[in-house]
Design an enzyme around this catalytic site. Structure first.
Site, PDB file in Angstrom:
ATOM      1  N   GLY A 361       0.826  -1.198   0.000  1.00 29.20           N
ATOM      2  CA  GLY A 361       0.000   0.000   0.000  1.00 29.20           C
ATOM      3  C   GLY A 361       0.858   1.243   0.000  1.00 29.20           C
ATOM      4  O   GLY A 361       2.085   1.177   0.136  1.00 29.20           O
ATOM      5  N   PRO A 362       0.240   2.417  -0.140  1.00 32.96           N
ATOM      6  CA  PRO A 362       0.999   3.672  -0.188  1.00 32.96           C
ATOM      7  C   PRO A 362       1.673   3.976   1.140  1.00 32.96           C
ATOM      8  O   PRO A 362       1.339   3.378   2.164  1.00 32.96           O
ATOM      9  CB  PRO A 362      -0.073   4.708  -0.535  1.00 32.96           C
ATOM     10  CG  PRO A 362      -1.372   4.078  -0.158  1.00 32.96           C
ATOM     11  CD  PRO A 362      -1.203   2.609  -0.306  1.00 32.96           C
ATOM     12  N   VAL A 365       0.268   4.466   5.630  1.00 32.43           N
ATOM     13  CA  VAL A 365      -1.043   3.915   5.984  1.00 32.43           C
ATOM     14  C   VAL A 365      -0.958   2.965   7.184  1.00 32.43           C
ATOM     15  O   VAL A 365      -1.968   2.393   7.587  1.00 32.43           O
ATOM     16  CB  VAL A 365      -1.685   3.184   4.780  1.00 32.43           C
ATOM     17  CG1 VAL A 365      -2.001   4.166   3.676  1.00 32.43           C
ATOM     18  CG2 VAL A 365      -0.804   2.062   4.260  1.00 32.43           C
ATOM     19  N   GLY A 366       0.240   2.763   7.733  1.00 32.57           N
ATOM     20  CA  GLY A 366       0.361   1.971   8.958  1.00 32.57           C
ATOM     21  C   GLY A 366       0.790   0.539   8.745  1.00 32.57           C
ATOM     22  O   GLY A 366       0.503  -0.325   9.571  1.00 32.57           O
ATOM     23  N   LYS A 367       1.526   0.258   7.660  1.00 39.62           N
ATOM     24  CA  LYS A 367       1.948  -1.126   7.388  1.00 39.62           C
ATOM     25  C   LYS A 367       2.948  -1.602   8.440  1.00 39.62           C
ATOM     26  O   LYS A 367       2.808  -2.685   9.003  1.00 39.62           O
ATOM     27  CB  LYS A 367       2.581  -1.213   5.994  1.00 39.62           C
ATOM     28  CG  LYS A 367       1.662  -0.808   4.862  1.00 39.62           C
ATOM     29  CD  LYS A 367       2.291  -1.026   3.507  1.00 39.62           C
ATOM     30  CE  LYS A 367       3.500  -0.143   3.266  1.00 39.62           C
ATOM     31  NZ  LYS A 367       3.198   1.284   3.227  1.00 39.62           N
ATOM     32  N   THR A 368       3.971  -0.789   8.698  1.00 42.08           N
ATOM     33  CA  THR A 368       5.022  -1.205   9.642  1.00 42.08           C
ATOM     34  C   THR A 368       4.490  -1.266  11.068  1.00 42.08           C
ATOM     35  O   THR A 368       4.749  -2.220  11.814  1.00 42.08           O
ATOM     36  CB  THR A 368       6.212  -0.227   9.567  1.00 42.08           C
ATOM     37  OG1 THR A 368       6.642  -0.141   8.204  1.00 42.08           O
ATOM     38  CG2 THR A 368       7.361  -0.716  10.425  1.00 42.08           C
ATOM     39  N   SER A 684      -5.021   4.114 -18.050  1.00 46.16           N
ATOM     40  CA  SER A 684      -6.400   4.317 -17.594  1.00 46.16           C
ATOM     41  C   SER A 684      -7.036   5.598 -18.121  1.00 46.16           C
ATOM     42  O   SER A 684      -8.221   5.838 -17.897  1.00 46.16           O
ATOM     43  CB  SER A 684      -6.458   4.291 -16.061  1.00 46.16           C
ATOM     44  OG  SER A 684      -5.664   5.315 -15.525  1.00 46.16           O
ATOM     45  N   LYS A 727     -10.060   6.315  -7.049  1.00 47.72           N
ATOM     46  CA  LYS A 727     -10.506   7.227  -8.103  1.00 47.72           C
ATOM     47  C   LYS A 727     -11.939   7.706  -7.840  1.00 47.72           C
ATOM     48  O   LYS A 727     -12.257   8.894  -7.974  1.00 47.72           O
ATOM     49  CB  LYS A 727     -10.429   6.530  -9.459  1.00 47.72           C
ATOM     50  CG  LYS A 727      -9.003   6.282  -9.947  1.00 47.72           C
ATOM     51  CD  LYS A 727      -8.988   5.443 -11.222  1.00 47.72           C
ATOM     52  CE  LYS A 727      -7.567   5.198 -11.716  1.00 47.72           C
ATOM     53  NZ  LYS A 727      -7.540   4.340 -12.909  1.00 47.72           N
TER      54      LYS A 727
END
Length: 803
Positions: A361-362, A365-368, A684, A727
């Site tokens: 994810g970007p 966002v709280g991955k770690t 896109s 989007k």
């Protein structure tokens, strides 16, 4: 005093004395201790008569009351020369052997033995002088050897032997002084032939010499070894004394013993322990100052410190784990569910291999931090390995011990520091792994991140297998495309999308504000955030999918309030849409508003960025020329190709679309995407570019309340694209509720929260005819032509129903 056996008359019966562990020979003078009552009575009877007594040996020396059957029949008649009673009741007698005799029968057996015996006559045996001399000389030589080898015999025996010429007497004399076993001595005594008797004695002497030579050899070897050991001990003690004087205490042996104990207690698998003890033996043989000794010692320290059998017990309370995960993170439901599923299976089945998860994810966002919360909820140790910029394979697998400064890889280092073999290890930024001449670390990660292979992971430094199957690996990545396919295949991908504005509002109120208030030393009495102020902060000062910049801006407001409080300018500040610009200055980001009215050649497209979704205005302009196409706005190759595909489609369908036949001979076309400093790429925008060109060529305005995304083919088919959730939410933020998306993306609408989905109208398109039917504003002023009308009078395909 001595007696001549030829003169001495032996009575028909004699008292008998059984002797335990000795055989008495004629002419032998020996003291005897008599303790048994029957034996003392026999001695007294002999003294009362003619002092003669018959001595015979017992077959079993331990028998206290021997019977006639357990006493040898051949013995010696002896004269009691002296007798003395001892204080303990025993009697000490000095006897001299007189003659050999054989027991004919026992006259009485109680209270003492009395036997009828006959003297054994040896006069009938004639020994040739030469044989006699040879046997006697051999006996003398053997005696000399025995004395030389250290047997404690009286030296006078050699003088006595010089005067004796009778082989029988020599045999008796040697046998009596040699102290052989009772059975052997009795055999000598019972042999009547003097020649045979001396042969037996010589054999006994030869056997004794052989035994003594072996004893001497063993003694000499032991002495040499002892001398060497004593010398080494003496030198070591001297070294120790010298080191003590210098203040250098020698503790190598203690260290080695302590290290050996650590190896044995480390809980290593058998093969690993064998290797460790082998290296330990090498270390003991080395000089402490040798460079290799330092290397081996470091290796053993690593082996001892690794958690071969240490593990933490998982907390298998799913409700408690869910509470911890929900308290620490908002939403991220897929990732939380996957962890709870693992714990549920772990509760039902003890032996389960750790999954390999990849949070994609970007940034922000709280991955770690989610990895840390997972470790906390499971009760495991947590360790983070930063893989960004790692280019050396040895960082993962370790260096070989041949190199100076060799170390194990990051995985083994992590296990050593976490002190358990089942921690949660977060492999941060796995998509940023590089490769150069030192190897490809992503290839080395293939073994680490495969539950089937990592049970026997072999680090180059350790060179033994380590079981990684208990470790829960969590990788984080921003762009999955940067991860090699083989490595991506080994991981379970969990996509973590960017947060919506509403998500950011909730997370800011629940987590960020309290954290920053505490970090900056103020309290809730000094500051209060309103929903309006937070929304203004999110929209005007941050443009990201995550929360890092938002937290910085919240922290910046808190610091400015802290400054006002300290300078007594204000005790309380309410953060709203009015006070935010006063504290932080004017907004940094101004969103493009949606188009106020329908225009020709201008259309709203949807794009995905790492910061979330974006609404892009695509502008097309015609000018005099000869059918050229110009593209600007820092477009990537894929987007340029989409524009050329759109141009080709319009040229191929000029008649159906109502484009003037001479359009491409009169005009050039310029397509521009605003925000030219920002690179743009991807397929896109295909239908957006095509719609803009058709609008321009037919002078047909495009609806201002619609946005679109989708890839286009030369046949006019609309293909699916990614990032639908981001989007669509970006379109909604700008007040656009009508969105055209590819029909194949209908499945992605389930990712959009229901409260937002209900506000929007989704048009699902399979081809360009459906797009044109919805996109063009037929009611706008200045409409010249409506594309899509065909010569045969057929109507274009009706638009798909709204989702």
């Amino acid at each position: 005093m001595s007696f001549d056996e030829k003169v001495l008359e032996i009575p028909q019966t004699l008292p008998m004395l059984p002797v335990r562990d000795i055989v008495v020979f004629p002419y032998m003078i020996i003291p005897l201790f008599v303790g048994r009552e029957a034996s003392i009575r026999s001695v007294e009877e002999a003294l009362a008569k003619n002092r003669l007594i018959f001595l015979a040996s017992q077959k079993d020396i331990n028998e206290e009351n021997p019977s006639p059957e357990s006493i040898y029949t051949v013995g010696t008649v002896a004269m009691i020369m002296r007798m003395r009673k001892l204080s303990d009741g025993r009697v000490k007698i000095l006897i001299q052997g007189v003659a050999k005799a054989r027991v004919k029968n026992y006259v009485k057996t109680a209270p003492s033995f009395e036997v009828a015996c006959e003297k054994i006559d040896e006069s009938q045996f004639q020994v040739p002088p030469s044989d006699s001399e040879a046997l006697i000389r051999t006996a003398k030589e053997h005696i000399e050897r025995v004395i030389a080898l250290g047997r404690p015999l009286s030296p006078d025996i050699l003088l006595v032997l010089d005067d004796v010429t009778d082989p029988g007497r020599v045999a008796d004399l040697v046998a009596s002084n040699l102290g052989v076993k009772v059975q052997d001595a009795q055999k000598v005594l019972e042999t009547s032939d003097p020649k045979e008797r001396l042969k037996i004695v010589n054999e006994l002497l030869a056997a004794e010499i052989e035994v003594m030579q072996m004893q001497a050899k063993i003694r000499n070897n032991a002495k040499d070894e002892m001398s060497k050991t004593q010398r080494e001990y003496f030198l070591r003690e001297q070294m120790k004394a010298i080191k003590n004087e210098l203040g250098e205490q020698d503790s190598k042996s203690e260290e080695m013993e302590e290290l050996r104990e650590k190896i044995i207690n480390a809980g290593m698998p058998p093969q690993v322990e064998t290797e460790a003890l082998k290296q330990m033996a090498r270390l003991e043989r080395m000089h402490p100052d040798a460079s290799e000794a330092t290397m081996v010692r470091t290796y053993l320290d690593w082996m001892v410190d690794l958690p071969w059998s240490k593990k933490t017990d998982d907390v298998l309370d799913l409700r408690k784990a869910k509470e911890i995960l929900d308290d620490d993170h908002y939403d991220l439901q897929k990732a939380k569910d996957r962890v709870l599923e693992f714990l549920a299976v772990r509760k039902l089945k003890q032996s389960i291999k750790g999954p390999i998860l990849c949070f994609a994810g970007p940034p922000g966002v709280g991955k770690t931090s989610l990895g840390r919360s997972i470790a906390k909820s499971m009760g495991r140790e947590y360790f983070r390995i930063a893989l960004g910029g790692v280019k050396d394979e040895a960082e993962i697998r370790g260096h070989r011990r041949t190199y100076v400064g060799a170390m194990p890889g990051k995985i083994i280092q992590a296990l050593r520091q976490s002190k358990t073999n089942n921690p949660v290890i977060v492999l941060d930024e796995v998509d940023k792994l590089g490769s150069d001449f030192r190897g490809d670390p992503s290839a080395a990660m293939l073994e680490v991140l495969d539950p089937e292979q990592n049970a026997t992971f072999r680090d180059n430094y350790l060179n033994v297998d380590f079981d990684l199957s208990n470790v829960l690996f969590i990788a984080t990545a921003n762009v999955l495309e940067n991860i090699p396919p083989a490595l991506r295949d080994r991981m379970e991908i969990i996509n973590i999308p960017g947060y919506t504005e509403n998500d950011k509002l909730l997370i800011t109120k629940k987590h960020l504000i309290n954290r920053q208030i505490e970090a900056n030393g103020i309290t809730n009495e000094n500051i209060a955030f309103t929903d309006e102020g937070i929304r203004y902060l999110i929209g005007g000062y941050t443009r990201e999918a995550g929360l890092r910049n938002l937290e910085r801006e919240v922290g910046s407001i808190c610091r400015k309030v802290a400054k006002l409080v300290v300078m007594n300018e204000s005790k309380f500040v309410e953060v709203n849409a009015t006070t935010v610009p006063e504290l932080l200055g004017p907004p940094r980001f101004l969103r493009d508003d949606k188009l106020p009215d329908s225009q020709v050649g201008i259309i709203q497209g949807l794009a995905w960025t790492q910061a979330g979704g974006e609404v892009l205005h695509v502008e097309a302009l015609k000018m005099k020329g000869k059918g050229g196409l110009m593209l600007t706005g820092q477009l990537g190759d894929v987007m340029k190709e989409s524009a050329h595909a759109a141009m080709s489609y319009t040229k191929a369908h000029m008649e159906e679309l109502g484009i003037p036949a001479d359009f491409f001979e009169k005009y050039d076309i310029h397509v521009h995407l605003p925000a030219g400093a920002i690179p743009k790429d991807g397929p896109s925008a295909g239908i957006t570019l095509t719609t803009a060109l058709v609008s321009l060529m037919t002078d047909t305005p495009v609806r201002h309340d619609i946005a679109m995304t989708g890839e286009v083919t030369l046949q006019g088919r609309v293909l699916p694209v990614g990032g639908i959730r981001e989007k669509c939410l970006a379109a909604l933020n700008q007040g656009i509720t009508n969105v055209i998306i590819p029909f194949a993306n209908a499945k992605d609408l389930s990712d959009i929260p229901k409260q937002f989905k209900d506000k929007m109208n989704f048009i699902l398109a399979e081809n360009l005819d459906e797009v044109f039917a919805v996109a063009f504003d037929k009611n706008a002023k200045g409409v010249k032509k409506t594309p899509g009308g065909k010569k045969d009078g057929k109507k274009p395909k009706a638009p798909a129903a709204a989702a």
